[in-house]
Motif scaffolding. Structure first.
Motif, short mmCIF file in Angstrom:
data_model
loop_
_atom_site.label_atom_id
_atom_site.label_comp_id
_atom_site.label_asym_id
_atom_site.label_seq_id
_atom_site.Cartn_x
_atom_site.Cartn_y
_atom_site.Cartn_z
N SER A 58 0.84 -1.20 0.00
CA SER A 58 0.00 0.00 0.00
C SER A 58 0.87 1.25 0.00
O SER A 58 1.87 1.32 0.72
N ARG A 59 0.47 2.23 -0.81
CA ARG A 59 1.17 3.52 -0.81
C ARG A 59 0.34 4.60 -0.11
O ARG A 59 0.64 5.77 -0.20
N SER A 60 -0.71 4.19 0.59
CA SER A 60 -1.70 5.14 1.08
C SER A 60 -1.14 6.15 2.07
O SER A 60 -1.58 7.30 2.10
N ASP A 61 -0.16 5.77 2.88
CA ASP A 61 0.35 6.68 3.90
C ASP A 61 1.66 7.34 3.51
O ASP A 61 2.35 7.91 4.35
N PHE A 62 2.00 7.27 2.24
CA PHE A 62 3.31 7.75 1.82
C PHE A 62 3.21 9.15 1.24
O PHE A 62 2.41 9.42 0.35
N PRO A 82 12.26 7.41 -4.35
CA PRO A 82 12.19 6.26 -3.44
C PRO A 82 11.46 5.10 -4.10
O PRO A 82 10.70 5.26 -5.05
N ILE A 83 11.70 3.92 -3.56
CA ILE A 83 11.19 2.70 -4.17
C ILE A 83 9.66 2.62 -4.11
O ILE A 83 9.05 1.83 -4.82
N ALA A 84 9.04 3.46 -3.27
CA ALA A 84 7.58 3.45 -3.16
C ALA A 84 6.92 3.79 -4.50
O ALA A 84 5.77 3.42 -4.73
N PHE A 85 7.62 4.49 -5.36
CA PHE A 85 7.06 4.86 -6.66
C PHE A 85 7.07 3.69 -7.64
O PHE A 85 6.42 3.74 -8.67
N ASN A 86 7.86 2.66 -7.38
CA ASN A 86 8.20 1.68 -8.40
C ASN A 86 7.19 0.55 -8.53
O ASN A 86 6.37 0.31 -7.64
N GLU A 87 7.32 -0.17 -9.63
CA GLU A 87 6.72 -1.47 -9.83
C GLU A 87 7.87 -2.42 -10.15
O GLU A 87 8.92 -1.98 -10.63
N PRO A 88 7.74 -3.73 -9.87
CA PRO A 88 8.87 -4.65 -10.00
C PRO A 88 9.17 -5.04 -11.45
O PRO A 88 9.12 -6.21 -11.83
N LEU A 89 9.51 -4.04 -12.25
CA LEU A 89 9.96 -4.24 -13.63
C LEU A 89 10.99 -3.18 -13.97
O LEU A 89 10.91 -2.06 -13.45
N SER A 90 11.91 -3.50 -14.85
CA SER A 90 12.80 -2.50 -15.41
C SER A 90 12.10 -1.82 -16.57
O SER A 90 11.18 -2.37 -17.18
N PHE A 91 12.53 -0.60 -16.89
CA PHE A 91 11.97 0.10 -18.05
C PHE A 91 12.19 -0.70 -19.33
O PHE A 91 11.38 -0.65 -20.26
N ARG A 135 -1.67 1.99 -14.72
CA ARG A 135 -0.34 1.61 -14.21
C ARG A 135 0.32 2.87 -13.67
O ARG A 135 0.93 3.64 -14.41
N THR A 136 0.21 3.08 -12.38
CA THR A 136 0.70 4.31 -11.78
C THR A 136 2.07 4.16 -11.12
O THR A 136 2.64 5.13 -10.64
N GLY A 137 2.60 2.94 -11.05
CA GLY A 137 3.95 2.75 -10.55
C GLY A 137 4.94 2.97 -11.67
O GLY A 137 4.66 2.70 -12.83
N LYS A 138 6.14 3.45 -11.33
CA LYS A 138 7.14 3.66 -12.37
C LYS A 138 8.10 2.48 -12.40
O LYS A 138 8.42 1.89 -11.37
N PRO A 139 8.56 2.10 -13.59
CA PRO A 139 9.54 1.01 -13.66
C PRO A 139 10.89 1.44 -13.11
O PRO A 139 11.19 2.62 -13.01
N ASN A 229 -2.27 13.67 -9.94
CA ASN A 229 -2.45 13.51 -8.49
C ASN A 229 -1.31 12.71 -7.85
O ASN A 229 -1.54 11.83 -7.02
N VAL A 230 -0.06 13.05 -8.20
CA VAL A 230 1.07 12.36 -7.59
C VAL A 230 1.29 12.81 -6.14
O VAL A 230 2.00 12.14 -5.39
N ILE A 231 0.68 13.92 -5.76
CA ILE A 231 0.84 14.42 -4.39
C ILE A 231 -0.34 14.04 -3.51
O ILE A 231 -0.19 13.52 -2.41
N ILE A 232 -1.54 14.29 -4.01
CA ILE A 232 -2.74 14.05 -3.21
C ILE A 232 -3.86 13.61 -4.13
O ILE A 232 -3.94 14.04 -5.28
N GLY A 233 -4.72 12.74 -3.63
CA GLY A 233 -5.86 12.28 -4.42
C GLY A 233 -5.58 10.96 -5.12
O GLY A 233 -4.52 10.36 -4.97
N GLN A 234 -6.55 10.52 -5.91
CA GLN A 234 -6.42 9.26 -6.62
C GLN A 234 -5.63 9.44 -7.91
O GLN A 234 -5.92 10.30 -8.73
N LEU A 235 -4.62 8.60 -8.10
CA LEU A 235 -3.81 8.67 -9.31
C LEU A 235 -4.62 8.27 -10.54
O LEU A 235 -5.42 7.33 -10.48
N TRP A 236 -4.42 8.99 -11.62
CA TRP A 236 -5.03 8.58 -12.89
C TRP A 236 -4.16 9.03 -14.05
O TRP A 236 -3.35 9.94 -13.92
N ILE A 237 -4.30 8.35 -15.18
CA ILE A 237 -3.41 8.53 -16.32
C ILE A 237 -4.18 8.98 -17.54
O ILE A 237 -5.31 8.55 -17.79
#
Length: 468
Positions: A58-62, A82-91, A135-139, A229-237
């Motif tokens: 969960s990234r809810s408290d980050f 920080p790794i909280a932004f990531n997903e477990p894949l390389s670009f 897909r809101t996590g970054k590789p 909404n990378v700072i606050i709110g629900q992420l959307w693309i």
């Protein structure tokens, strides 16, 4: 977002916060998708895993504002996230997702007419960005010299990519049909900017598709991607911008408009465009959503339908949207409510429809079934892979397995190792030598590109660098 710059103190603190909030039952990791376990086979066809070893955290408290508030309006190449932004894949693995709908290339190769081929190529270009939906996590940023290969006999292709530059970050790739029907290659330089509430990724670099049977080459670039909404709110693309696909042999061109969200979200995810001949005469209209499907219809039928639609349409003038961007705001951008389906014009034909995602996708970073298999490490595979392959990266593997402490530690170790290698090269005045690609000009556009040197699948990996 590169990994060779200094850490902010805030990043270190944030990483500690993230690793401290992981609450995973690692005993569940052995149920499905165990690392190194060879998937069962059925009728001689390899079956790929259907789940990751551990669910996402969960990234809810980050909070990321302490990191990003210094970066408003800047390109995000001077900080380490920080790794909280990531997903477990390389670009590099993320690029490989272009191939999920490779059947569209095979279909294009079988079409007898250039107009029909362009329709399938256009559908492939749209499908290539479809995996980014939700897909809101970054590789992970690839390390210099990192590689990734994928061979899918069931889908009829093999793929190789390499991180050929670190400043600027450039990823080069090459794919070919196992039946010698196509070549697909390019180099990607994503330029990222932070705008206060959103992160915008502008793709740079040329994508080239060659249909060998027809002696045709198509080139294009991807649309811009924006995460809100990378700072606050629900992420959307959203994806927006114009994509032009050119057939260099016949002169046919497909112009696709990826619509920005617009007022009240009416245009969210929409794609509209047309195919024209070398004399700029419109032949075929294309419409749909990059998150759902793409339809096409001949130009005359499309215009007739639109004319009838306008007769009964009461036009309303909307107030112009405020396009200015605010550096700091505590108000999130509302998540637009998109129409669930595309209005299909009578007489249209379906060009492409997105694959259904697995039922547990939301617990797996919103991965598709194709994506879930990308970091799979089968028994014995490490003996045939080069030591630079993404599957062997310990930070990505740690995150995939749910061990966030290990992933954070390994990420920092690899980045420091990369810095040290760069310092050593500077002392010796030595330049980095790429292994599988070389700089040159695109043979069709004449623009700078990275070209495949060949011989990767001969598997002579004796001189590969030690990057992990």
């Amino acid at each position: 977002m590169n990994g060779e710059e200094e850490f902010f103190d805030a990043v270190t603190e944030s990483n500690q916060k993230v690793t401290g909030m992981i609450d995973l039952d690692t005993s569940k990791n052995n149920r499905i998708g165990k690392t190194g376990e060879r998937p069962s086979q059925e009728n001689g066809i390899q079956r790929h895993r259907t789940s990751l070893p551990a669910p996402m955290f969960s990234r809810s408290d980050f909070s990321v504002w302490t990191i990003l508030k210094k970066c408003v309006g800047l390109e995000l190449s001077k900080i380490t996230m920080p790794i909280a932004f990531n997903e477990p894949l390389s670009f590099l693995q993320r690029i490989t997702e272009y191939m999920e709908h490779v059947y569209l290339i095979h279909r294009a190769s079988c079409q007898p007419q250039p107009l029909e081929r362009m329709q399938s190529v256009a559908a492939f270009a749209v499908s290539a960005v479809a995996s980014q939906w939700e897909r809101t996590g970054k590789p992970f940023n690839p390390l210099l010299g990192e590689t990734y290969e994928l061979i899918r006999e069931d889908l009829g292709f093999r793929f190789i990519s390499e991180q050929v530059s670190h400043h600027p970050p450039i990823s080069a790739f090459h794919s070919e049909g196992l039946n010698h029907d196509f070549l697909f290659h390019g180099s990607i330089y994503p330029k990222l900017k932070f705008w206060g509430k959103s992160v915008e990724a502008e793709p740079r670099g040329t994508i080239t598709l060659e249909l060998l049977k027809h002696n045709e080459a198509y080139t294009w670039t991807n649309p811009t991607c924006c995460v809100h909404n990378v700072i606050i709110g629900q992420l959307w693309i959203e994806q927006y911008g114009m994509v032009e696909i050119l057939n260099h042999r016949t002169g046919h061109k497909c112009v696709l408009h990826f619509k920005p969200c617009g007022l009240f979200g009416k245009e969210l995810h929409r794609v509209e465009g047309h195919i024209q001949d070398k004399n700029k005469k419109k032949l075929f209209m294309i419409y749909g959503k990059w998150t759902e499907c793409l339809w096409g219809i001949d130009h005359a039928s499309y215009e007739s339908f639109k004319k009838q639609e306008r007769r009964g349409d009461h036009l309303r003038k909307a107030k112009p949207e405020d396009s200015s961007r605010k550096a700091e705001s505590d108000v999130a951008d509302d998540v637009p409510v998109a129409q669930e389906t595309v209005q299909v014009i009578p007489g249209s034909k379906l060009l492409w429809r997105i694959n259904t995602r697995p039922p547990n996708s939301a617990q797996m970073y919103n991965f598709t079934s194709f994506t879930v298999s990308l970091n799979e490490l089968e028994t014995g595979m490490e003996k045939t892979l080069p030591p630079t392959d993404c599957r062997l990266r310990p930070d990505i593997r740690g995150m995939e397995n749910g061990d966030m402490d290990l992933a954070s530690q390994e990420k920092e170790r690899l980045e420091e190792k990369q810095r040290e290698a760069r310092r050593e090269r500077a002392k010796e005045a030595a330049e980095w030598q790429t292994r599988w690609f070389y700089p040159g000009n695109n043979p069709y556009t004449g623009t700078p590109d990275w070209l495949y040197a060949g011989d990767y699948f001969e598997r002579n990996f004796s001189d590969c660098p030690d990057i992990y």
